[in-house]
Design a protein around this motif. Sequence first.
Motif, short mmCIF file in Angstrom:
data_model
loop_
_atom_site.label_atom_id
_atom_site.label_comp_id
_atom_site.label_asym_id
_atom_site.label_seq_id
_atom_site.Cartn_x
_atom_site.Cartn_y
_atom_site.Cartn_z
N VAL A 217 -25.02 -65.90 -4.10
CA VAL A 217 -24.00 -65.30 -3.25
C VAL A 217 -23.11 -64.35 -4.07
CG1 VAL A 217 -22.12 -65.76 -1.62
CG2 VAL A 217 -24.09 -67.30 -1.71
N GLN A 218 -22.80 -64.77 -5.31
CA GLN A 218 -21.97 -63.91 -6.18
C GLN A 218 -22.69 -62.58 -6.43
OE1 GLN A 218 -21.61 -66.70 -9.42
NE2 GLN A 218 -19.60 -67.46 -8.73
N LYS A 219 -23.99 -62.68 -6.72
CA LYS A 219 -24.76 -61.44 -6.96
C LYS A 219 -24.83 -60.58 -5.70
CE LYS A 219 -28.59 -61.92 -9.62
NZ LYS A 219 -29.79 -62.67 -10.09
N ALA A 220 -24.91 -61.24 -4.54
CA ALA A 220 -24.95 -60.50 -3.28
C ALA A 220 -23.65 -59.72 -3.07
CB ALA A 220 -25.18 -61.46 -2.11
N VAL A 221 -22.50 -60.34 -3.41
CA VAL A 221 -21.21 -59.67 -3.25
C VAL A 221 -21.18 -58.41 -4.12
CG1 VAL A 221 -18.72 -59.87 -3.58
CG2 VAL A 221 -20.00 -61.80 -2.64
N CYS A 222 -21.62 -58.54 -5.38
CA CYS A 222 -21.64 -57.37 -6.28
C CYS A 222 -22.53 -56.28 -5.71
CB CYS A 222 -22.17 -57.76 -7.66
SG CYS A 222 -21.04 -58.80 -8.56
N ALA A 223 -23.74 -56.67 -5.27
CA ALA A 223 -24.70 -55.68 -4.74
C ALA A 223 -24.15 -55.02 -3.48
CB ALA A 223 -26.03 -56.36 -4.46
N ALA A 224 -23.49 -55.83 -2.63
CA ALA A 224 -22.95 -55.27 -1.39
C ALA A 224 -21.82 -54.28 -1.68
CB ALA A 224 -22.43 -56.40 -0.49
N MET A 233 -14.46 -53.50 3.50
CA MET A 233 -13.74 -54.60 2.86
C MET A 233 -14.63 -55.82 2.87
SD MET A 233 -10.11 -53.91 4.65
CE MET A 233 -9.09 -55.19 4.00
N LEU A 234 -15.14 -56.19 1.71
CA LEU A 234 -15.98 -57.38 1.63
C LEU A 234 -15.67 -58.14 0.35
CD1 LEU A 234 -18.54 -56.55 -0.47
CD2 LEU A 234 -19.18 -55.24 1.54
N ASP A 235 -15.83 -59.46 0.42
CA ASP A 235 -15.49 -60.26 -0.75
C ASP A 235 -16.16 -61.63 -0.66
OD1 ASP A 235 -14.35 -60.73 -3.19
OD2 ASP A 235 -12.27 -60.69 -2.49
N GLY A 236 -16.10 -62.38 -1.73
CA GLY A 236 -16.69 -63.71 -1.81
C GLY A 236 -16.94 -64.04 -3.27
N GLU A 237 -17.61 -65.14 -3.60
CA GLU A 237 -18.06 -66.09 -2.62
C GLU A 237 -16.89 -66.99 -2.21
OE1 GLU A 237 -17.99 -66.73 -5.81
OE2 GLU A 237 -17.91 -68.82 -6.11
#
Lengths: 324, 82
Positions: A217-224, A233-237
């Motif tokens: 999920v952390q890698k997905a946030v970076c990629a997104a 505006m997106l954030d996580g995990e």
Amino acid sequence: MDLIGGFIEKAKRLKKRIVFPEGMDERIQRTAERLSREGIAKPVLLGKKKDVLSAVEQRRIDLSGVEIIEPLDSPEMPRLVSLYCANRKGVKTGVAERLLKKDIIFGGMMLTAGMVDVMIAGAASTTASVIQASALTVGYKPGISTPSSFFIMVLPDGRILFYADCAVNIDPDFKQLAEIGVTTANSFAKIMGQQPKVAFLSFSSKGSATHPLVEKVQKAVCAAKEMAEGTVMLDGEFQVDTALVEAVAKKKLKEPSSVAGQANVLIFPDLNSGNIAYKLTQYLAGAGAFGPVLQGFAKPVSDLSRGAKVEDIVGISAITSCLT
Amino acid sequence: MERAEVESRVKKVTAEVLGVEESVITSESRFVEDLGAESVQSLELVAAFEDEFDIEMEEDAALKVKTVGKAVDFIQKHLENK
């Protein structure tokens, strides 16, 4: 006005042309009658004209204002066959001709050619075949490799959240998860006309737990973030309470986040969590769940559950019209 | 049509549609796992076989065929009933 009522009013202003490849299905015929009669959209039904007309006569459905196209008889067939061959390099004319005989492929090519604005199918076919036909004909949006879906969740207090992906991708990798996040953000902006705040969910909030599942999920946030280039505006995990409740977000996060505590788009790490969450919200919280609406295709396509009622199909028609 | 001829034409069409070397295709090759067919290509593959042999196949049954050898059997049955 309720949410769907609002979409219907918006759809009336847009008056989109919607192709329904399953023109023989009674629910589709009744939906077409309503869309046309109430001016919500301009429906086009595919199928054998003679059969469709005799079925609607028997069922006492009035399709007087509705266009019915028989793909095998259509003068557009040669043009759509050559367009298919041009878009799918290496496919022979004979093969394309056979594919275009299928109503759902013909409908997809009508959408590709701009003859209609929306395609809605799935009343009588599986989600997988709607996705396959759409991938072969309309293809994906630039930068998108994975079709996905979202649900519009309407909570009893009137709050609206988008959940993704609760229906299509079983175990997306981090890149697919990033795509799902960005695509759902765009769908939210288009449909709701508001700023999406996208939370990528996990059982960890910003590194509070360490595990390969959290890392995905952390890698997905970076990629997104890279994909969206600062436009979303997106954030996580985040754990889901961190995503939704300001007080929890303040307590759990060391750094401020523009999304935490106020997320309106929830991205689930896999289909287990997404599917369970939407049904829990629906049945325990008494929320309305509208969808799954497909997304990621170059043009709007919607799937229907095979149990969909006329009312549902009218709603999906209105929602999908708003996605154009 | 002899089985050998059906098999050689099935391999030729499979190679064309999936963009793989014909020489790597055997009867045991699985379309998805061994030859890298994506789900969207399976519809095109079925249509390509229909076009090659001038037959009509039932789509759901055709999509359940997993290997090249099984596709040869499936198509041969259709040719016999033609």
